[in-house]
Scaffold this motif. Structure first.
Motif, PDB file in Angstrom:
ATOM      1  N   GLU A 127      -5.861   3.736  11.686  1.00  0.00           N
ATOM      2  CA  GLU A 127      -6.210   2.780  10.649  1.00  0.00           C
ATOM      3  C   GLU A 127      -5.331   2.955   9.410  1.00  0.00           C
ATOM      4  OE1 GLU A 127      -7.913  -0.418   8.955  1.00  0.00           O
ATOM      5  OE2 GLU A 127      -8.240   0.304  11.012  1.00  0.00           O
ATOM      6  N   GLU A 128      -5.100   4.197   9.027  1.00  0.00           N
ATOM      7  CA  GLU A 128      -4.238   4.458   7.868  1.00  0.00           C
ATOM      8  C   GLU A 128      -2.805   4.004   8.135  1.00  0.00           C
ATOM      9  OE1 GLU A 128      -2.979   8.163   4.889  1.00  0.00           O
ATOM     10  OE2 GLU A 128      -4.402   8.496   6.553  1.00  0.00           O
ATOM     11  N   THR A 129      -2.326   4.233   9.347  1.00  0.00           N
ATOM     12  CA  THR A 129      -0.980   3.806   9.712  1.00  0.00           C
ATOM     13  C   THR A 129      -0.853   2.293   9.638  1.00  0.00           C
ATOM     14  OG1 THR A 129      -0.631   5.719  11.153  1.00  0.00           O
ATOM     15  CG2 THR A 129       0.735   3.787  11.566  1.00  0.00           C
ATOM     16  N   LYS A 130      -1.855   1.583  10.126  1.00  0.00           N
ATOM     17  CA  LYS A 130      -1.822   0.118  10.073  1.00  0.00           C
ATOM     18  C   LYS A 130      -1.813  -0.387   8.632  1.00  0.00           C
ATOM     19  CE  LYS A 130      -4.016  -0.830  14.548  1.00  0.00           C
ATOM     20  NZ  LYS A 130      -5.169  -1.442  15.233  1.00  0.00           N
ATOM     21  N   GLU A 131      -2.579   0.246   7.770  1.00  0.00           N
ATOM     22  CA  GLU A 131      -2.584  -0.144   6.346  1.00  0.00           C
ATOM     23  C   GLU A 131      -1.201   0.057   5.734  1.00  0.00           C
ATOM     24  OE1 GLU A 131      -5.625   2.245   4.659  1.00  0.00           O
ATOM     25  OE2 GLU A 131      -7.286   1.100   5.571  1.00  0.00           O
ATOM     26  N   ASN A 132      -0.560   1.156   6.080  1.00  0.00           N
ATOM     27  CA  ASN A 132       0.774   1.433   5.551  1.00  0.00           C
ATOM     28  C   ASN A 132       1.809   0.455   6.114  1.00  0.00           C
ATOM     29  OD1 ASN A 132      -0.166   3.577   4.019  1.00  0.00           O
ATOM     30  ND2 ASN A 132       0.262   5.095   5.603  1.00  0.00           N
ATOM     31  N   LEU A 133       1.669   0.106   7.387  1.00  0.00           N
ATOM     32  CA  LEU A 133       2.585  -0.876   7.980  1.00  0.00           C
ATOM     33  C   LEU A 133       2.436  -2.237   7.311  1.00  0.00           C
ATOM     34  CD1 LEU A 133       2.296  -0.005  11.784  1.00  0.00           C
ATOM     35  CD2 LEU A 133       4.264   0.398  10.289  1.00  0.00           C
ATOM     36  N   ALA A 134       1.221  -2.592   6.941  1.00  0.00           N
ATOM     37  CA  ALA A 134       0.996  -3.863   6.243  1.00  0.00           C
ATOM     38  C   ALA A 134       1.715  -3.876   4.896  1.00  0.00           C
ATOM     39  CB  ALA A 134      -0.500  -4.096   6.054  1.00  0.00           C
ATOM     40  N   LEU A 135       1.743  -2.742   4.214  1.00  0.00           N
ATOM     41  CA  LEU A 135       2.454  -2.656   2.938  1.00  0.00           C
ATOM     42  C   LEU A 135       3.962  -2.810   3.140  1.00  0.00           C
ATOM     43  CD1 LEU A 135       0.494   0.308   1.305  1.00  0.00           C
ATOM     44  CD2 LEU A 135       0.388  -2.107   0.635  1.00  0.00           C
ATOM     45  N   LEU A 136       4.494  -2.221   4.202  1.00  0.00           N
ATOM     46  CA  LEU A 136       5.921  -2.354   4.490  1.00  0.00           C
ATOM     47  C   LEU A 136       6.264  -3.773   4.930  1.00  0.00           C
ATOM     48  CD1 LEU A 136       6.490   1.034   6.328  1.00  0.00           C
ATOM     49  CD2 LEU A 136       7.391   0.378   4.091  1.00  0.00           C
ATOM     50  N   GLU A 137       5.357  -4.384   5.684  1.00  0.00           N
ATOM     51  CA  GLU A 137       5.538  -5.788   6.082  1.00  0.00           C
ATOM     52  C   GLU A 137       5.673  -6.672   4.850  1.00  0.00           C
ATOM     53  OE1 GLU A 137       5.045  -9.168   9.020  1.00  0.00           O
ATOM     54  OE2 GLU A 137       5.628  -7.070   9.188  1.00  0.00           O
ATOM     55  N   ALA A 138       4.797  -6.442   3.879  1.00  0.00           N
ATOM     56  CA  ALA A 138       4.845  -7.236   2.639  1.00  0.00           C
ATOM     57  C   ALA A 138       6.112  -6.936   1.843  1.00  0.00           C
ATOM     58  CB  ALA A 138       3.608  -6.950   1.798  1.00  0.00           C
ATOM     59  N   ARG A 139       6.564  -5.701   1.894  1.00  0.00           N
ATOM     60  CA  ARG A 139       7.754  -5.311   1.140  1.00  0.00           C
ATOM     61  C   ARG A 139       8.993  -6.070   1.614  1.00  0.00           C
ATOM     62  NH1 ARG A 139       9.842  -4.052  -3.575  1.00  0.00           N
ATOM     63  NH2 ARG A 139      11.861  -3.040  -3.345  1.00  0.00           N
TER      64      ARG A 139
END
Length: 229
Positions: A127-139
């Motif tokens: 779950e934490e990894t997915k949250e971090n991937l979402a931030l990179l996706e937005a970046r």
């Protein structure tokens, strides 16, 4: 700029951290000698030139040694002519460093632990990894690469998300995302790994799968050790 001196890169097969340094050298057009270490039987080169951590990568520039992959990439950018890896604008440079720090200190550990742990502990890290991937996706913000239209510092830092990500999913049998998740990151990964310069520095995929498969038990033990920190 530094005067021409012999450049050597001490790395190891399959290391995304060594890949960072090698791609930086290639993008800057710096001739170098690549020395691959066996990390289970390190030579005196490693102990001599990185006595603090005894790890690779290590960049040898003349009689000077530079350690730690992010430090090496920034050193290469500053010491050699060629296209800049970090943005020229001070604010953009600061943001690139901020996101590199994010990758190293917030993304990497939960990503690794999501692959090599199990049960409820693993669910939390996924779950934490997915949250971090979402931030990179937005970046990415619709850009081809993190810095715009050309490969730069943050793309190099994020290399594990490109070539290594699918390999690790195959080896561990852990699927972190579905085919429809994070389309911008998936497109970015394809762009990164299809770049002609980058391709010269990517380890063979089949050999990489075999490499991580052989060491699965070691990585599980390492993950358990990380949990106790």
């Amino acid at each position: 700029m530094a005067q021409p001196q012999e450049v050597k890169l001490i790395s190891a097969f399959g290391s995304p951290f060594g890949h960072r340094a090698e791609v930086a050298l290639k993008l800057k057009g710096v001739p170098y000698e690549l020395i691959l270490e066996d990390l289970e039987n390190k030579s005196e080169l490693v102990f001599t030139h990185n006595p603090v951590h005894n790890m690779v990568p290590i960049l040898l520039h003349g009689n000077q040694a530079v350690c730690e992959s992010l430090v090496i990439v920034e050193y290469i950018d500053e010491a050699f002519d060629g296209p800049p890896l970090l943005p020229v604008d001070p604010y953009d440079r600061a943001m690139a460093r901020f996101w590199a720090h994010f990758m190293e200190h917030r993304w990497l550990k939960p990503f690794w632990l999501s692959l090599w742990t199990n049960d409820e502990v693993q669910k939390g890290f996924i779950e934490e990894t997915k949250e971090n991937l979402a931030l990179l996706e937005a970046r990415l913000n619709g850009n081809r690469f993190f810095g715009g239209e050309t490969i730069g510092y943050l793309d190099i830092v994020a290399c594990m998300l490109a070539h290594w990500y699918d390999v690790l999913e195959e080896v561990t049998g852990v699927s972190l995302v579905s085919d429809n998740d994070y389309p911008a990151l998936r497109r970015w990964a394809r762009e990164y790994t299809s770049n002609e310069v980058v391709k010269q520095c990517l380890p063979d995929r089949d050999l990489l799968v075999a490499f991580f498969t052989k060491r699965k038990e070691k990585y599980i033990m390492f993950a358990n050790a990380l949990l106790s920190q």
